[in-house]
Design a protein around this motif. Structure first.
Motif, PDB file in Angstrom:
ATOM      1  N   LYS A  32       0.835  -1.188   0.000  1.00 41.16           N
ATOM      2  CA  LYS A  32       0.000   0.000   0.000  1.00 41.16           C
ATOM      3  C   LYS A  32       0.877   1.248   0.000  1.00 41.16           C
ATOM      4  CE  LYS A  32      -3.979  -1.918   2.488  1.00 41.16           C
ATOM      5  NZ  LYS A  32      -4.848  -1.779   3.686  1.00 41.16           N
ATOM      6  N   ASP A  33       0.622   2.136  -0.951  1.00 39.43           N
ATOM      7  CA  ASP A  33       1.310   3.422  -1.037  1.00 39.43           C
ATOM      8  C   ASP A  33       2.827   3.285  -0.821  1.00 39.43           C
ATOM      9  OD1 ASP A  33      -1.227   4.571  -1.338  1.00 39.43           O
ATOM     10  OD2 ASP A  33      -1.450   4.859   0.815  1.00 39.43           O
ATOM     11  N   PRO A  34       3.488   2.443  -1.593  1.00 38.94           N
ATOM     12  CA  PRO A  34       4.913   2.173  -1.344  1.00 38.94           C
ATOM     13  C   PRO A  34       5.807   3.332  -1.761  1.00 38.94           C
ATOM     14  CG  PRO A  34       4.226   1.080  -3.343  1.00 38.94           C
ATOM     15  CD  PRO A  34       2.977   1.675  -2.749  1.00 38.94           C
ATOM     16  N   LEU A  35       6.968   3.389  -1.131  1.00 39.17           N
ATOM     17  CA  LEU A  35       8.004   4.347  -1.483  1.00 39.17           C
ATOM     18  C   LEU A  35       9.167   3.598  -2.114  1.00 39.17           C
ATOM     19  CD1 LEU A  35       8.085   6.448   1.827  1.00 39.17           C
ATOM     20  CD2 LEU A  35       6.750   6.902  -0.238  1.00 39.17           C
ATOM     21  N   GLY A  36       9.784   4.185  -3.125  1.00 37.52           N
ATOM     22  CA  GLY A  36      10.964   3.578  -3.735  1.00 37.52           C
ATOM     23  C   GLY A  36      10.647   2.451  -4.687  1.00 37.52           C
ATOM     24  N   VAL A  37       9.652   2.636  -5.530  1.00 34.18           N
ATOM     25  CA  VAL A  37       9.308   1.612  -6.527  1.00 34.18           C
ATOM     26  C   VAL A  37      10.230   1.802  -7.724  1.00 34.18           C
ATOM     27  CG1 VAL A  37       7.509   0.743  -8.065  1.00 34.18           C
ATOM     28  CG2 VAL A  37       6.919   1.494  -5.746  1.00 34.18           C
ATOM     29  N   ALA A  38      11.141   0.868  -7.895  1.00 37.43           N
ATOM     30  CA  ALA A  38      12.166   1.032  -8.940  1.00 37.43           C
ATOM     31  C   ALA A  38      11.881   0.128 -10.128  1.00 37.43           C
ATOM     32  CB  ALA A  38      13.542   0.756  -8.352  1.00 37.43           C
ATOM     33  N   ILE A  39      10.667   0.198 -10.637  1.00 38.10           N
ATOM     34  CA  ILE A  39      10.234  -0.606 -11.784  1.00 38.10           C
ATOM     35  C   ILE A  39       9.477   0.311 -12.738  1.00 38.10           C
ATOM     36  CG2 ILE A  39       8.814  -2.568 -12.528  1.00 38.10           C
ATOM     37  CD1 ILE A  39       9.156  -3.743  -9.749  1.00 38.10           C
ATOM     38  N   GLN A  40       9.780   0.232 -14.019  1.00 38.62           N
ATOM     39  CA  GLN A  40       9.107   1.101 -14.998  1.00 38.62           C
ATOM     40  C   GLN A  40       7.659   0.686 -15.247  1.00 38.62           C
ATOM     41  OE1 GLN A  40       9.008   3.766 -16.576  1.00 38.62           O
ATOM     42  NE2 GLN A  40      11.052   4.645 -16.550  1.00 38.62           N
ATOM     43  N   HIS A  41       7.354  -0.574 -15.013  1.00 36.70           N
ATOM     44  CA  HIS A  41       5.985  -1.040 -15.225  1.00 36.70           C
ATOM     45  C   HIS A  41       5.507  -1.789 -13.981  1.00 36.70           C
ATOM     46  CE1 HIS A  41       6.076   0.030 -19.500  1.00 36.70           C
ATOM     47  NE2 HIS A  41       7.319  -0.445 -19.500  1.00 36.70           N
ATOM     48  N   TYR A  94       1.417  -1.562 -15.176  1.00 35.42           N
ATOM     49  CA  TYR A  94       1.276  -0.160 -15.589  1.00 35.42           C
ATOM     50  C   TYR A  94       1.725  -0.014 -17.035  1.00 35.42           C
ATOM     51  CZ  TYR A  94       2.534   4.723 -16.228  1.00 35.42           C
ATOM     52  OH  TYR A  94       2.665   5.995 -16.735  1.00 35.42           O
ATOM     53  N   ASN A  95       0.936   0.721 -17.825  1.00 35.70           N
ATOM     54  CA  ASN A  95       1.250   0.822 -19.249  1.00 35.70           C
ATOM     55  C   ASN A  95       1.011   2.238 -19.761  1.00 35.70           C
ATOM     56  OD1 ASN A  95       2.125  -0.280 -21.687  1.00 35.70           O
ATOM     57  ND2 ASN A  95       0.025  -0.720 -22.362  1.00 35.70           N
ATOM     58  N   GLY A  96       1.432   3.213 -18.964  1.00 32.83           N
ATOM     59  CA  GLY A  96       1.240   4.600 -19.364  1.00 32.83           C
ATOM     60  C   GLY A  96       2.526   5.263 -19.805  1.00 32.83           C
ATOM     61  N   LYS A  97       2.614   6.574 -19.590  1.00 33.11           N
ATOM     62  CA  LYS A  97       3.812   7.326 -19.955  1.00 33.11           C
ATOM     63  C   LYS A  97       5.012   6.844 -19.145  1.00 33.11           C
ATOM     64  CE  LYS A  97       1.191  11.571 -20.982  1.00 33.11           C
ATOM     65  NZ  LYS A  97       0.966  12.983 -20.571  1.00 33.11           N
ATOM     66  N   PRO A  98       6.227   7.038 -19.664  1.00 36.18           N
ATOM     67  CA  PRO A  98       7.416   6.645 -18.891  1.00 36.18           C
ATOM     68  C   PRO A  98       7.418   7.308 -17.514  1.00 36.18           C
ATOM     69  CG  PRO A  98       8.020   7.179 -21.140  1.00 36.18           C
ATOM     70  CD  PRO A  98       6.581   7.569 -20.994  1.00 36.18           C
ATOM     71  N   LEU A  99       7.678   6.508 -16.487  1.00 34.29           N
ATOM     72  CA  LEU A  99       7.667   7.007 -15.118  1.00 34.29           C
ATOM     73  C   LEU A  99       8.995   7.678 -14.803  1.00 34.29           C
ATOM     74  CD1 LEU A  99       5.955   3.898 -13.485  1.00 34.29           C
ATOM     75  CD2 LEU A  99       4.895   6.107 -14.007  1.00 34.29           C
ATOM     76  N   GLN A 100       8.931   8.791 -14.082  1.00 35.70           N
ATOM     77  CA  GLN A 100      10.113   9.593 -13.797  1.00 35.70           C
ATOM     78  C   GLN A 100      10.704   9.220 -12.439  1.00 35.70           C
ATOM     79  OE1 GLN A 100      11.302  11.649 -16.253  1.00 35.70           O
ATOM     80  NE2 GLN A 100       9.628  10.598 -17.320  1.00 35.70           N
ATOM     81  N   PRO A 101      12.020   9.105 -12.361  1.00 37.85           N
ATOM     82  CA  PRO A 101      12.656   8.707 -11.098  1.00 37.85           C
ATOM     83  C   PRO A 101      12.342   9.695  -9.976  1.00 37.85           C
ATOM     84  CG  PRO A 101      14.273   9.584 -12.649  1.00 37.85           C
ATOM     85  CD  PRO A 101      13.007   9.382 -13.414  1.00 37.85           C
ATOM     86  N   ALA A 125      -4.916   6.069  -4.226  1.00 32.57           N
ATOM     87  CA  ALA A 125      -3.690   5.474  -3.677  1.00 32.57           C
ATOM     88  C   ALA A 125      -2.497   6.104  -4.389  1.00 32.57           C
ATOM     89  CB  ALA A 125      -3.701   3.961  -3.868  1.00 32.57           C
ATOM     90  N   SER A 126      -1.298   5.751  -3.952  1.00 32.51           N
ATOM     91  CA  SER A 126      -0.116   6.376  -4.543  1.00 32.51           C
ATOM     92  C   SER A 126       1.070   5.423  -4.523  1.00 32.51           C
ATOM     93  CB  SER A 126       0.248   7.656  -3.793  1.00 32.51           C
ATOM     94  OG  SER A 126       0.685   7.349  -2.473  1.00 32.51           O
ATOM     95  N   TRP A 127       2.090   5.795  -5.283  1.00 26.46           N
ATOM     96  CA  TRP A 127       3.404   5.182  -5.104  1.00 26.46           C
ATOM     97  C   TRP A 127       4.469   6.206  -5.439  1.00 26.46           C
ATOM     98  CZ3 TRP A 127       0.855   3.892  -9.776  1.00 26.46           C
ATOM     99  CH2 TRP A 127       1.586   4.095 -10.952  1.00 26.46           C
ATOM    100  N   GLN A 128       5.591   6.105  -4.763  1.00 32.66           N
ATOM    101  CA  GLN A 128       6.732   6.992  -4.986  1.00 32.66           C
ATOM    102  C   GLN A 128       7.788   6.218  -5.753  1.00 32.66           C
ATOM    103  OE1 GLN A 128       7.735  10.127  -2.841  1.00 32.66           O
ATOM    104  NE2 GLN A 128       9.288  10.351  -4.414  1.00 32.66           N
ATOM    105  N   MET A 129       8.200   6.747  -6.875  1.00 40.46           N
ATOM    106  CA  MET A 129       9.228   6.073  -7.655  1.00 40.46           C
ATOM    107  C   MET A 129      10.578   6.142  -6.946  1.00 40.46           C
ATOM    108  SD  MET A 129       7.991   4.644 -10.321  1.00 40.46           S
ATOM    109  CE  MET A 129       9.446   4.363 -11.354  1.00 40.46           C
ATOM    110  N   GLY A 130      11.377   5.109  -7.162  1.00 36.81           N
ATOM    111  CA  GLY A 130      12.742   5.123  -6.695  1.00 36.81           C
ATOM    112  C   GLY A 130      13.651   5.698  -7.763  1.00 36.81           C
ATOM    113  N   LEU A 131      14.949   5.493  -7.605  1.00 34.71           N
ATOM    114  CA  LEU A 131      15.937   5.952  -8.575  1.00 34.71           C
ATOM    115  C   LEU A 131      16.301   4.781  -9.469  1.00 34.71           C
ATOM    116  CD1 LEU A 131      18.155   8.134  -6.201  1.00 34.71           C
ATOM    117  CD2 LEU A 131      16.080   8.759  -7.475  1.00 34.71           C
TER     118      LEU A 131
END
Length: 895
Positions: A32-41, A94-101, A125-131
């Motif tokens: 739930k609402d994870p931080l540091g998701v380092a996957i493009q899809h 996920y199959n949208g626009k490229p996700l930004q780090p 809900a949300s997720w925070q992208m990682g690097l």
């Protein structure tokens, strides 16, 4: 007016329908609402909530935006999936626009049911992208207080104390600080940080997050994990300060006190990037470099095996706040670290529970032993008052000696914690960078009440239980008190050995022995949501695999053990079996894709070591009950468990190839498996007696469960298994490997009554025996020997039967994620009631049954978007019934 009335009625009906169907429990990569998701899809999942029965999803629509306000307007500026006709709700890619780090994304979903009626949108809900790349770190550097010379690196680690001339090798445990200014209103801010071996981060005087022992353990020669924190609410206008403390963890193990391993990747170090986004749209980045300042911390000893020491007189008051004078701190040194940084996407370790003493005893002047009532993984915490320079030592232990003193003989001695007082009122302290498995704490150099000794006074002592913070999603209870206590016994062993790896024990070794992952996997999965943790563990296996294809017995592989302790197929095959189990439970095909090359390479490795398709090496049925002290298999000869597991690997690989669409490999694995099966039966099966090898419980059970027995011989082999158990007066003999398959084979053949007879007792080695001898967590040996670990989860296989057999929560053959459920309760022995619930990826599955006189009543709950078949126990009028989602109750009479 009539038209207005009809329109209002229609609107009310639609609102009512939408209220009856709602997407809930939104998850990204199983969290739930994870931080540091380092996957493009990343995979997106949800559950359905409905009070109606037989509810199915037929379509969904996902919206993803980079601002929550857009979702409130039903706008997905990053992705609008549109209406997709499918029942799928697990790991939708996920199959949208490229996700930004580093960017935060918001999403919601709506669904349509079997009547093509739409729900309302879910909550956001949300997720925070990682690097995602090295460039995303914006030039951040690894920094340290000092650099370990290359000549002092010890890799792989040495088993035991290492060479005497290495010496004590004490290192400085540093702290770091960095100031930066905030001049505008912050929209959001995040930090991406790795501190090796372990770190604790603080901002403006307050600890960031509630994690313990970050980051998770990895093969540091290949990679380290970084942790993502949202620090928006910790920042303030003007000067801000980030502070970091470092401990050694598994990155550096000094040559003092107890240690299972001795080694060094390097001295403690960190790397960090802070990204701040302002409300005016501008951004600011702060990175770790030599502008950071560093100094020794009050922690003056840190060892993952030996404990931790802390001198409060060396505290630097205000060091993590603005206005502190850092002139006596030196510049951080630029250094190097692991070649790869990956996001920590599994749940972190946290303090999950506290224990107050249930008793205490004075052994001598200034030495007291506190009993916390439960054996658990954790740390002690104290409140103490005394004079400046007074020293208190805390010695944890899971057992006590005859005189009442702490007994660490079997768990690694010495391990202790030292606190040196500063003499300022009541002082509070707890270790940051080490833990142990214990029930008792021996306090040395203090007293619980003020007296004329002048010793420091312990105002309060607690035990803080630490473990992986994966959600607890299952529960079990029944009318049999011994089984309820057994369930708790196993549960505490699971809790105590679930950190960033699955350890064997929380004290002596703390290593990720792999056989437990697949043999205890189902027991753990019924109780905890470990989907994200499994991914981490599987990637540990991938990193540990050798160029020759060997998957070693432990991962991360910090040390190269010898013989079967490095190369045992029942352990290494976790690399095939555990990802497959994860797919079956969670529907995650990504983990299969990631692990597939490792799996194929491993079975090729096994093939190269086989003699006439038989594997004559490994630990076998470790810790089975034979005539000698437990250890390497005694009752089942070499080759049986290893070759049976090899065959099982191949049958699984044929299924995985089918899931992944690798059509050319399917017949290869099927033919290969058949060749091994033929060789196994030729070598080990006696066609006259219908016994495998010595006829041990493990040998017959593994052949049955893994499908090695020919159909025409199954009944005879099952009878031989039961006959052996009865001949042993219903006593178990299987060990770490074999016992799980004994239970599986008996349950599948309808012999849960035998399982009941084996385990509903305390007079012979087993669960009841352990409880009768005072165990509060599962022990390493069936006989609860004090000479081995008394907090081990490798023998906890009965927990799986509590859920799948006694209460009957299973999934149908070919089902994934408990999409198609089977309820097959086995009301055996004197048990009159049983209850279990398991929260699957689709929702809560619950079973409650009651047996009285000639009636059997069962109440079940089946989550939306799934179906179930209830199989009533033998001897009752009704045999089975198929149901959709919803809550049901049935009562049947005996024949």
């Amino acid at each position: 007016m009539k038209r207005l009335f009809l329109g209002a009625c229609f609107l009310l009906v639609m609102i009512a329908v939408q209220a009856q169907l709602q997407p809930v429990q939104l998850r990204c990569e199983f969290r739930k609402d994870p931080l540091g998701v380092a996957i493009q899809h990343p995979g997106l999942s949800w559950e359905l909530k409905s009070e109606e029965k037989n509810v199915r999803q037929t379509a969904y629509r996902i919206l993803v935006a980079d601002e929550p306000e857009l979702l409130s307007k039903e706008q997905g500026n990053v992705w609008d999936s549109k209406k997709i006709k499918t029942a799928a709700s697990i790991q939708i890619s996920y199959n949208g626009k490229p996700l930004q780090p580093g960017k935060k994304y918001y999403w919601k979903v709506m669904v349509w049911n079997e009547k093509n009626t739409a729900s309302s949108f879910s909550t956001i809900a949300s997720w925070q992208m990682g690097l995602l790349t090295d460039a995303d770190w914006s030039g951040a550097r690894w920094i340290g207080y000092e650099v370990l010379p290359d000549t002092s690196i010890i890799l792989p680690f040495a088993h035991g104390n290492g060479k005497k001339d290495w010496g004590q090798r004490r290192d400085v445990l540093p702290m770091f600080r960095k100031t930066f200014n905030i001049t505008k209103v912050v929209a959001d801010a995040a930090v991406f940080i790795s501190g090796l071996g372990q770190f604790e981060m603080r901002i403006n005087g307050q600890k960031t997050g509630d994690h313990f022992l970050d980051p998770g353990w990895t093969q540091f020669s290949k990679k380290a994990q970084y942790v993502t924190f949202d620090i928006t609410n910790q920042l303030q206008l003007g000067e801000n300060v980030i502070g970091v403390l470092l401990g050694n963890g598994f990155y550096y193990i000094p040559g003092e006190r107890y240690r299972k391993l001795t080694g060094a990747y390097g001295y403690p170090k960190l790397i960090a990037t802070i990204r701040i986004r302002y409300k005016d749209g501008t951004e600011q980045t702060i990175v770790s470099d030599n502008s950071w300042r560093t100094a020794p911390s009050p922690v003056f000893f840190s060892s993952i095996y030996g404990g931790e020491d802390y001198d409060a007189n060396n505290e630097k008051t205000g060091w993590d706040q603005k206005g502190y004078n850092e002139t006596d701190w030196k510049k951080a040194i630029i250094t190097t670290g692991p070649p790869k940084l990956v996001a920590q996407m599994a749940p972190p370790i946290k303090v999950m529970q506290s224990f107050d003493p249930v008793g205490k005893k004075e052994l001598s002047k200034g030495i007291w032993v506190y009993d916390l009532g439960q054996n658990f993984s954790g740390i002690p915490s104290i409140k103490v008052s005394g004079k400046k320079g007074d020293t208190v030592r805390l010695r944890p232990a899971e057992l006590i000696n005859a005189d009442g003193s702490a007994n660490q003989k079997a768990t690694g001695s010495p391990h202790y914690y030292t606190y040196v007082l500063k003499g300022e009122g009541v002082e509070e302290w707890q270790p940051r960078f080490a833990y142990y498995g214990f029930r008792y704490v021996q306090v040395e150099g203090a007293t619980p009440e003020a007296d004329n000794t002048g010793l420091p006074v312990i105002k309060r002592l607690q035990g803080l239980h630490i473990r992986n913070s994966a959600n607890e999603i299952g529960s079990f209870s029944c009318s049999n008190e011994l089984f309820d206590k057994t369930n708790d016994l196993i549960r505490w062993a699971i809790r105590s050995n679930m950190v960033s790896v699955f350890t064997d024990c929380p004290h002596r070794e703390k290593l990720g022995w792999l056989e437990e992952t697949q043999l205890m996997g189902a027991s753990v999965q019924y109780n905890y949501d470990i989907a994200a943790l499994i991914k981490k563990v599987v990637h540990d296996m991938i990193d540990a695999q050798t160029p020759e294809g060997l998957i070693p017995d432990i991962a991360p592989e910090y040390v190269h053990f010898d013989g079967g302790f490095r190369d045992s197929p029942e352990w290494g095959s976790a690399g095939v079996i555990f990802p497959w189990y994860a797919f079956q439970w969670y529907g995650d095909t990504a983990i299969l894709r990631d692990a597939y090359p490792m799996m194929k390479k491993y079975v090729q490795y096994l093939k190269g070591k086989a003699k006439d398709n038989i594997l004559y090496f490994g630990l076998g049925d470790w810790f089975d009950l034979g005539p000698d002290r437990p250890g390497v298999s005694q009752l089942t000869p070499e080759g049986v468990t290893s070759t049976a597991t090899y065959y099982y690997d191949l049958t699984i690989l044929s299924k995985i190839a089918r899931v992944l669409g690798d059509k050319n490999e399917i017949p290869v694995f099927e033919d290969w498996a058949q060749t091994v099966r033929t060789a196994f039966n030729k070598k080990f099966f006696n066609t006259t007696t219908k016994q495998y090898a010595t006829g041990s419980q493990a040998a017959n059970a593994m052949a049955l469960y893994m499908g090695l027995v020919k159909p025409q011989d199954r009944t005879a082999v099952v009878r031989n298994l039961v006959k052996d158990i009865r001949a042993h007066n219903n006593a178990l003999t299987g060990g770490d490997v074999g016992y799980r398959y004994v239970l599986r084979a008996l349950e599948d053949a309808g012999y849960s009554d035998v399982i009941y007879d084996m385990n509903n007792r305390s007079d012979v080695p087993g669960y009841g025996f352990q409880l009768a001898h005072g165990a509060t967590a599962l022990t390493e040996s069936w006989a609860a020997l004090p000479s081995v670990s008394n907090n081990h989860f490798m023998l906890g296989h009965l927990m799986e039967w509590f859920y799948s057999g006694l209460c009957g929560i299973r999934q149908a053959e070919g089902s994934v994620g408990f999409k198609i459920i089977e309820i097959r309760p086995h009301p055996v022995g004197s048990i009159t009631t049983a209850h279990a619930q398991y929260h699957s990826v689709y929702g809560l599955i619950e079973v409650d049954w009651k047996k009285e006189a000639a009636r059997f009543t069962i109440t079940v709950s089946v989550p939306p978007n799934t179906s179930a078949t209830i199989y009533f126990p033998e001897g009752y009028e009704r045999q089975q019934i198929k149901i959709g989602s919803g809550a049901y109750s049935f009562t049947v009479k005996s024949k």
